[in-house]
Design a protein around this motif. Structure first.
Motif, PDB file in Angstrom:
ATOM      1  N   GLY A 381       0.809  -1.212   0.000  1.00 55.23           N
ATOM      2  CA  GLY A 381       0.000   0.000   0.000  1.00 55.23           C
ATOM      3  C   GLY A 381       0.839   1.257   0.000  1.00 55.23           C
ATOM      4  N   VAL A 382       2.001   1.215  -0.685  1.00 55.66           N
ATOM      5  CA  VAL A 382       2.905   2.363  -0.720  1.00 55.66           C
ATOM      6  C   VAL A 382       2.969   2.913  -2.139  1.00 55.66           C
ATOM      7  CG1 VAL A 382       5.296   3.124  -0.442  1.00 55.66           C
ATOM      8  CG2 VAL A 382       4.300   1.539   1.201  1.00 55.66           C
ATOM      9  N   TYR A 383       2.835   4.223  -2.251  1.00 57.16           N
ATOM     10  CA  TYR A 383       2.913   4.894  -3.551  1.00 57.16           C
ATOM     11  C   TYR A 383       3.588   6.245  -3.341  1.00 57.16           C
ATOM     12  CZ  TYR A 383       1.307   6.939  -8.009  1.00 57.16           C
ATOM     13  OH  TYR A 383       1.240   7.524  -9.242  1.00 57.16           O
ATOM     14  N   GLN A 384       4.648   6.483  -4.090  1.00 64.00           N
ATOM     15  CA  GLN A 384       5.350   7.764  -4.011  1.00 64.00           C
ATOM     16  C   GLN A 384       5.616   8.289  -5.431  1.00 64.00           C
ATOM     17  OE1 GLN A 384       8.892   6.907  -1.632  1.00 64.00           O
ATOM     18  NE2 GLN A 384       7.828   7.519   0.220  1.00 64.00           N
ATOM     19  N   LYS A 385       5.314   9.564  -5.623  1.00 64.64           N
ATOM     20  CA  LYS A 385       5.538  10.166  -6.944  1.00 64.64           C
ATOM     21  C   LYS A 385       6.083  11.571  -6.773  1.00 64.64           C
ATOM     22  CE  LYS A 385       2.149  11.788  -9.652  1.00 64.64           C
ATOM     23  NZ  LYS A 385       1.031  11.813 -10.631  1.00 64.64           N
ATOM     24  N   ILE A 386       7.114  11.878  -7.536  1.00 66.13           N
ATOM     25  CA  ILE A 386       7.659  13.228  -7.585  1.00 66.13           C
ATOM     26  C   ILE A 386       7.528  13.729  -9.022  1.00 66.13           C
ATOM     27  CG2 ILE A 386       9.770  14.601  -7.406  1.00 66.13           C
ATOM     28  CD1 ILE A 386      10.638  12.813  -5.129  1.00 66.13           C
ATOM     29  N   VAL A 387       6.970  14.914  -9.172  1.00 71.66           N
ATOM     30  CA  VAL A 387       6.796  15.535 -10.490  1.00 71.66           C
ATOM     31  C   VAL A 387       7.835  16.636 -10.633  1.00 71.66           C
ATOM     32  CG1 VAL A 387       5.185  16.717 -12.028  1.00 71.66           C
ATOM     33  CG2 VAL A 387       4.327  15.029 -10.388  1.00 71.66           C
ATOM     34  N   THR A 388       8.564  16.602 -11.732  1.00 70.95           N
ATOM     35  CA  THR A 388       9.614  17.589 -11.978  1.00 70.95           C
ATOM     36  C   THR A 388       9.473  18.186 -13.367  1.00 70.95           C
ATOM     37  OG1 THR A 388      11.229  16.075 -12.973  1.00 70.95           O
ATOM     38  CG2 THR A 388      11.166  16.176 -10.556  1.00 70.95           C
ATOM     39  N   SER A 389      10.281  19.189 -13.622  1.00 64.91           N
ATOM     40  CA  SER A 389      10.386  19.759 -14.961  1.00 64.91           C
ATOM     41  C   SER A 389      11.025  18.734 -15.906  1.00 64.91           C
ATOM     42  CB  SER A 389      11.218  21.027 -14.920  1.00 64.91           C
ATOM     43  OG  SER A 389      12.493  20.757 -14.348  1.00 64.91           O
ATOM     44  N   ALA A 390      11.042  19.042 -17.191  1.00 61.23           N
ATOM     45  CA  ALA A 390      11.533  18.097 -18.192  1.00 61.23           C
ATOM     46  C   ALA A 390      12.982  17.688 -17.970  1.00 61.23           C
ATOM     47  CB  ALA A 390      11.369  18.694 -19.592  1.00 61.23           C
ATOM     48  N   ASP A 391      13.774  18.567 -17.373  1.00 57.49           N
ATOM     49  CA  ASP A 391      15.184  18.229 -17.123  1.00 57.49           C
ATOM     50  C   ASP A 391      15.388  17.555 -15.772  1.00 57.49           C
ATOM     51  OD1 ASP A 391      14.750  20.310 -15.413  1.00 57.49           O
ATOM     52  OD2 ASP A 391      16.246  21.664 -16.284  1.00 57.49           O
ATOM     53  N   ALA A 392      14.296  17.209 -15.075  1.00 56.60           N
ATOM     54  CA  ALA A 392      14.333  16.504 -13.792  1.00 56.60           C
ATOM     55  C   ALA A 392      15.037  17.294 -12.702  1.00 56.60           C
ATOM     56  CB  ALA A 392      14.988  15.127 -13.940  1.00 56.60           C
ATOM     57  N   LYS A 393      15.080  18.623 -12.831  1.00 61.30           N
ATOM     58  CA  LYS A 393      15.787  19.431 -11.839  1.00 61.30           C
ATOM     59  C   LYS A 393      14.861  20.249 -10.947  1.00 61.30           C
ATOM     60  CE  LYS A 393      20.096  19.838 -14.466  1.00 61.30           C
ATOM     61  NZ  LYS A 393      21.051  20.754 -15.125  1.00 61.30           N
ATOM     62  N   THR A 394      13.771  20.756 -11.498  1.00 63.94           N
ATOM     63  CA  THR A 394      12.879  21.631 -10.735  1.00 63.94           C
ATOM     64  C   THR A 394      11.697  20.846 -10.200  1.00 63.94           C
ATOM     65  OG1 THR A 394      13.500  23.512 -12.124  1.00 63.94           O
ATOM     66  CG2 THR A 394      11.501  23.735 -10.794  1.00 63.94           C
ATOM     67  N   LEU A 395      11.429  20.955  -8.904  1.00 65.33           N
ATOM     68  CA  LEU A 395      10.328  20.241  -8.269  1.00 65.33           C
ATOM     69  C   LEU A 395       9.007  20.943  -8.572  1.00 65.33           C
ATOM     70  CD1 LEU A 395       9.341  18.018  -6.299  1.00 65.33           C
ATOM     71  CD2 LEU A 395       9.722  19.651  -4.442  1.00 65.33           C
TER      72      LEU A 395
END
Length: 902
Positions: A381-395
Motif C-alpha cells: 500500500g505504498v505509492y510515491q511520486k515526484i513531479v519535476t520539470s523536463a530536465d528533472a531538476k525543478t520540483l
C-alpha cells in the motif's frame, strides 16, 4: 478645521474608532481578529458576528471532537476576546447587508434582531456542507461543525442501545473529510463504509495509483469502501430509521447511519438576491462565492471577503493556508499596507489511523513536458511520486501514500531546484537516506501561516519579531513566536529539525522534550520515574509537567501511552489497574488485537513454537466452539480470529485451564521467539535451538518496551529461524552461540548485526538482558531497535563511533558501569511476571471491562457477518453483506457473566 494629532488623525477620529465588522465566527474570522490585534487596535473597534454559539474553534481538529466530546478546540488565547476594542457576538446570524447604509442586520435564535453599523465589513461566512440531491438525503447527517460531530456521537450511542449490535455507518464522500468521518466512527465502535462516486479515494488530490494504494491501506484498517458508483437514495423504514444506501447499480449498502461529506458550498447568500443572482453590487464566482481581487476586496466598496466564501480566480477552497493569508492581507490593508494574495496553496497532508497521505503542487503532472518519477508497491500500500520539470531538476509537485516521510522536506522546495535526482527522495524505494536539504530563507516552511525558513532561523538566533527578540530554545516557544505548526501540524517535524539544526550550529544543547507536557525525553523520564518510585500518571504529570497548565491537564496521545509503557516496564503490574487503563490504546484495553470487523483475535503463547498434541486439541476445541478462524502466524503461533469482546474471558478461561497463557500479541512487548527444530531432530543442528528459544521466551514474556520485540534462535548457520531479521537473533555455532542485535522488518528493514561470538548459555542470556534493558531505558517512544541503535551516540568508554560500537561497549564491555543494574532490572521483571489474562479472570472487577455494553451485561455484539472460505469463515466484505446471505455470529453462545463459574 479639525485639530490634527501627531499620528495624522483628527481628534474626532480618535474619539470615534473605525468600525470593522466580521460576519462569521470560524478560523478565518479568528485569524483576521488576531491579525488586527497584533498590528494594534488604536483607532479601531472590531465586532465579530458568529452564528454558532461557540467561540472560534479549530475545524482541522474536528474529528477529535467526534470521539472526545469534552475536548476544547478553541483557537488562540481566550483573553483576546476580553480586549475593550473587540466584541464577539455568538449566536448572531447575519441575515442582510445594506452596503449603502453600511449596516449588517442579525437575528438570534429567539428572534431578536439587531443592526450593526460598519466602516469596513469582512465576509468570513465560510461554507455549508453540501448534500446530494437524492431521495432521503434529509435523513443523513453532515460533518461540518462542532454541533454536527457531537450530534453524531450521541446518535451512535443511541443506535447501539436501540439495535443491540454494532452500528453500520455509511459515509458518502471519499475525500479528506469523508475519510476522517469514517475513521472517527470506527473509533466510536461503528462499522464504516465509504461511498465514493469517483473511481478511487481522494480523487481530487491523488492520481489513480495513489488512490488504489490508499484504498488498500484503509481496508487494512477496517474501513470498507466502494468507488466508481454513485448513490441513488438513502433508504428508510416505516419508522423513518435509516436502513441503507441504494446505489446506482442497484446494490444496497446496509447502514443505520449515513453521513454526507462530499464537499462544501460557499455561504454567499448575503451577496445574492431573491433570484439567486448577485445583489448589492457584488460579483459572484462561477462556482459560487463572492469574487475578490488580489487585495481580497469585493466589488462593493468597504467590503472584503476571506476564507471559503471568497472566490479568487474562479475558485473557492476550504483550506487553512489561503484563509489565513487572506485574513492577514485584509488586516494589512486596513492598516495602510499593500499586501496581495498570491493564489491558492493546495498542498494536503492527512494522517488517518496511521495511514500517511500527502499531495502538493502539480500532483497530476499537468505542466507541459513534466516528468513523473514513481515508486509503487501495491502489496504494502505504498505509492510515491515526484513531479519535476523536463530536465528533472525543478520540483513541481508530488504524491505520497503509505510513506509520506519525504513530504516535509520536499514541500518547501516546490518550484525550486532539487539538490539531487528525484529518485533519491523516494524513501520507500530503499535507496538509502535522502540527501540533506538546506532550505533557503525564503522557502515557506509552514504554509498554513506562511512562515518561511528564514523566520524560523531568525527566531532561533534571537533576531525574530517576538517581544524582546529573545532567542527561542524549544518547540512550544518557537510555535508561539512564529505561529508555525499551530494549525494542521504537518510541518512540525521539519520545524523541529530546522530549529535543532540552528541550535546545534550555535553550540546549544537541543531539547529532547517528549511532548508539550514533559520537557524530558522518554529516556530521562524513565530514569526520573524510577528514581522517585512513582506509580501513577497523575503523580508523574504533577511532578514533571512543564508548567501548571500541563500539570493540571490530562496528557496527550504521546505522553499517556509512553508513561503507561514506562510504568509497565518498571513494575510489571497489571496494566489496566490504578487508572492505567485510560492510558492504553484499544488493543491493550481489551488485552487483544482488534480486527477490521471489530472482532478480536486470541493468541495463546506457544514458546519457541513447541506445543503438545493435547494443547493443540484444546485450541481446536475453542475454535470450533466459538466459530473462530485459525491461522499459523509468522512467529510460530496459532491465531484465533473473530471473537467478540464479551467472549474473550470465556475463551481465555478454557486456554488457561489447559496450561496456556496470553501471547501478548496486542502489546508493545515481546511477541515471539522463533526457532528451528535444532539439534534435537535436525541432522545439521549443532545446538538445541528449541530449548534456548523456550528459555528466552519464558524469560522475556510480558516485557513492556518502546516498541514490539521479536527474537529468533537458529540451530545452525543455515538460519532457518531467520534470526538476523529479529531485534535479537541467536545463531548456534559448534562453540556456543553468536548474538546478533538490531534487526527489524517493516517498511525499512534492517539486518541484525553481530554483537558477540561463541557465547555460552549464561553469558548469552546476560548480554540479552543488558541489551533489552538498555534499549527500554534509552529508546524514544515507538522506536524500533534498529533505529535506536543507529542513533546512539559515541561511547564514553573505549571511544566507539556510536551505533553498534556503542552497544558493544555498554553491553559487552560495561563501559557505563551499569551492567549489574540492567541485569537486576531484568531479574525483577522475571520475578514479578504475571499473565495478564490469568490476572483478569481472577478479579470480577477486571472482568467488567469485557462487556459489550455497560448497561446490558449479557448483550452480545451479534452483527458480525462472515462468509465461508477454505473450510473456515472470514469477515464478509461490504458488497457481500449487501448481496446476502451471510453467516451472522449470533449463533455462537455467550456464556454467563463470570467465566470462572462455567
Amino acid at each position: 478645521m479639525s485639530e490634527q494629532l501627531q499620528d495624522g488623525k483628527s481628534v474626532e477620529e480618535r474619539a470615534t474608532p473605525r468600525r470593522a465588522v466580521v460576519v462569521g465566527g470560524g478560523p478565518a474570522a479568528h485569524r483576521f481578529v488576531e491579525a488586527m490585534h497584533a498590528r494594534g487596535l488604536d483607532g479601531w473597534h472590531v465586532t465579530v458576528l458568529a452564528e454558532e454559539v461557540h467561540t472560534p474553534y479549530d475545524r482541522v481538529a474536528l474529528s477529535k471532537a467526534l470521539t472526545e466530546t469534552e475536548i476544547d478546540l478553541s483557537l488562540g488565547d481566550a483573553a483576546m476576546w476580553a480586549h475593550p476594542a473587540i466584541t464577539l457576538a455568538t449566536g448572531s446570524r447575519a441575515v442582510e447587508i445594506d452596503p449603502a447604509g453600511r449596516t449588517v442586520t442579525t437575528t438570534t435564535q429567539d428572534g431578536c434582531t439587531s443592526s450593526h453599523p460598519y466602516d469596513e465589513l469582512v465576509l468570513a461566512t465560510g461554507s455549508n456542507a453540501a448534500r446530494l440531491p437524492i431521495p432521503g438525503a434529509e435523513a443523513g447527517h453532515v460533518y461540518r461543525t462542532l454541533d454536527d460531530v457531537r450530534a453524531l456521537n450521541r446518535e451512535v450511542a443511541l443506535l447501539k442501545q436501540r439495535l443491540g449490535r454494532r452500528v453500520r455507518a455509511a459515509v458518502m464522500g471519499g475525500g479528506l473529510l469523508g475519510l476522517e468521518a469514517a475513521a472517527g466512527l470506527i473509533a466510536l465502535g461503528a462499522d464504516s463504509t465509504v461511498i465514493n462516486g469517483a473511481g478511487w479515494l481522494m480523487n481530487t488530490q491523488l492520481d489513480e495509483g495513489a488512490g488504489q494504494a490508499l484504498g488498500r491501506l484503509v481496508a487494512a484498517k477496517g474501513m470498507a469502501a466502494t468507488a466508481g458508483v454513485f448513490p441513488s437514495s438513502i433508504e428508510t423504514d416505516d419508522a423513518g430509521h435509516v436502513t441503507g444506501v441504494l446505489m446506482a447499480d442497484g446494490a444496497v449498502v446496509g447502514a443505520d447511519l449515513v453521513v454526507t461529506a462530499i464537499g462544501v458550498r460557499p455561504r454567499d447568500e448575503l451577496a445574492r438576491g431573491a433570484d439567486g443572482g448577485a445583489a448589492h453590487g457584488f460579483t459572484l464566482g462561477p462556482r459560487g462565492g463572492v469574487e475578490i481581487n488580489d487585495a481580497c476586496a469585493t466589488a462593493v466598496p468597504g467590503v472584503w471577503a476571506v476564507g471559503e466564501v471568497a472566490s479568487f480566480g474562479g475558485m473557492c477552497l476550504g483550506l487553512v493556508a489561503p484563509a489565513n493569508t487572506m485574513a492577514e492581507i485584509v488586516a494589512d490593508r486596513l492598516h495602510g499596507g499593500d499586501a496581495t494574495f498570491p493564489g491558492f496553496d493546495t498542498a494536503t497532508k492527512l494522517k488517518l489511523s496511521g495511514v500517511d497521505v500527502a499531495s502538493f503542487g502539480d500532483a497530476f503532472a499537468r505542466t507541459e513536458d513534466s516528468l513523473e518519477v514513481v515508486y509503487a508497491d501495491p502489496a504494502r500500500g505504498v505509492y510515491q511520486k515526484i513531479v519535476t520539470s523536463a530536465d528533472a531538476k525543478t520540483l513541481l509537485g508530488g504524491i505520497f501514500v503509505g510513506d509520506a516521510e519525504p513530504y516535509t522536506s520536499l514541500r518547501p522546495l516546490l518550484g525550486r531546484a532539487l539538490p539531487a535526482g528525484p529518485g533519491a527522495f523516494l524513501s520507500a524505494a530503499g535507496g538509502g537516506d535522502a540527501p540533506a536539504v538546506e532550505l533557503p530563507d525564503d522557502a515557506v516552511l509552514c504554509s498554513c501561516n506562511n512562515v518561511s525558513a528564514g523566520t524560523i532561523r531568525d527566531a532561533v538566533n534571537g533576531c525574530g519579531s517576538c517581544e524582546g527578540a529573545e532567542p527561542v530554545r524549544d518547540l512550544p516557544d518557537l510555535k508561539a513566536c512564529t505561529r508555525a505548526g499551530t494549525q494542521c501540524g504537518s510541518c512540525v517535524p521539519l520545524l523541529k529539525k530546522l530549529m535543532e539544526g540552528e541550535l546545534t550550529k550555535s553550540g546549544i544543547a537541543v531539547s529532547k522534550a517528549l511532548c508539550e507536557h514533559f520537557a524530558m525525553s522518554r529516556a530521562e523520564l524513565f530514569e526520573a520515574v524510577s528514581a522517585l518510585e512513582l506509580r501513577s500518571f497523575v503523580d508523574i504529570l504533577a511532578r514533571f509537567g512543564v508548567d501548571e497548565t500541563a500539570r493540571a491537564g490530562r496528557g496527550c496521545d504521546i505522553c499517556k501511552p509512553t508513561v503507561a509503557s514506562i510504568l509497565a516496564s518498571q513494575h510489571s503490574e497489571y496494566v489496566l489497574d490504578a487508572g492505567r487503563g485510560t492510558l492504553q490504546d484499544t488493543n491493550d484495553r481489551a488485552l487483544a488485537n482488534m480486527q477490521k470487523d471489530g472482532s478480536y483475535s486470541v493468541v495463546p503463547r506457544i514458546p519457541g513454537g513447541e506445543i503438545t498434541p493435547d494443547k493443540l486439541a484444546v485450541i481446536a476445541a475453542v475454535a470450533q466452539e466459538f466459530g473462530l478462524y485459525t491461522k499459523i502466524t509468522g512467529g510460530q503461533r496459532i491465531d484465533l480470529f473473530g471473537a467478540r469482546l464479551e467472549q474473550l474471558p470465556h475463551i481465555w478461561k478454557i486456554l488457561i485451564d489447559a496450561g496456556m497463557e496470553s501471547g501478548q500479541a496486542y502489546g508493545k512487548s515481546l511477541r515471539t521467539v522463533k526457532s528451528c527444530v535444532g539439534s534435537t531432530w535436525c541432522r545439521f543442528g549443532v545446538q538445541d535451538s528449541v530449548a534456548m528459544a523456550i528459555q528466552l521466551e519464558l524469560r522475556y514474556r510480558g516485557l513492556r518496551s518502546p516498541h514490539k520485540l521479536k527474537l529468533g534462535v537458529s540451530g545452525c548457520a543455515r538460519e532457518c529461524a531467520e534470526a538476523r531479521g529479529k531485534d535479537v537473533g541467536v545463531i548456534a555455532t559448534a562453540d556456543g552461540w553468536n548474538l546478533y542485535v538490531g534487526g527489524n522488518g517493516g517498511a525499512t528493514p534492517a539486518h541484525a548485526q553481530l554483537l558477540a561470538k561463541d557465547l555460552d548459555d549464561a553469558t548469552l542470556i546476560s548480554y540479552i538482558d543488558r541489551y533489552l534493558m538498555y534499549y527500554i531505558r534509552t529508546a524514544d517512544r515507538l522506536q524500533r531497535t534498529a533505529r535506536w541503535q543507529e542513533e546512539l551516540g559515541p561511547s564514553t568508554g573505549s571511544g566507539g563511533s556510536g551505533g553498534l560500537a556503542h552497544v558493544m561497549d555498554v553491553v559487552v564491555n560495561d563501559s557505563l558501569g551499569i551492567a549489574a543494574d540492567l541485569e537486576a532490572a531484568m531479574a525483577l521483571h522475571v520475578e514479578n511476571y504475571e499473565d495478564e489474562w490469568a490476572a483478569t479472570l481472577a478479579d470480577p472487577e477486571r472482568l467488567k471491562r469485557f462487556r459489550s455494553f455497560i448497561n446490558a451485561p449479557e448483550a452480545a455484539d451479534v452483527e458480525m457477518a462472515f462468509v465461508p472460505e477454505r473450510g473456515q469463515v472470514r469477515p464478509a466484505t461490504a458488497s457481500e453483506k449487501a448481496k446476502g446471505p451471510v453467516l451472522i455470529a449470533s449463533h455462537i453462545p455467550v456464556r454467563g457473566a463470570d467465566p470462572r463459574q462455567n
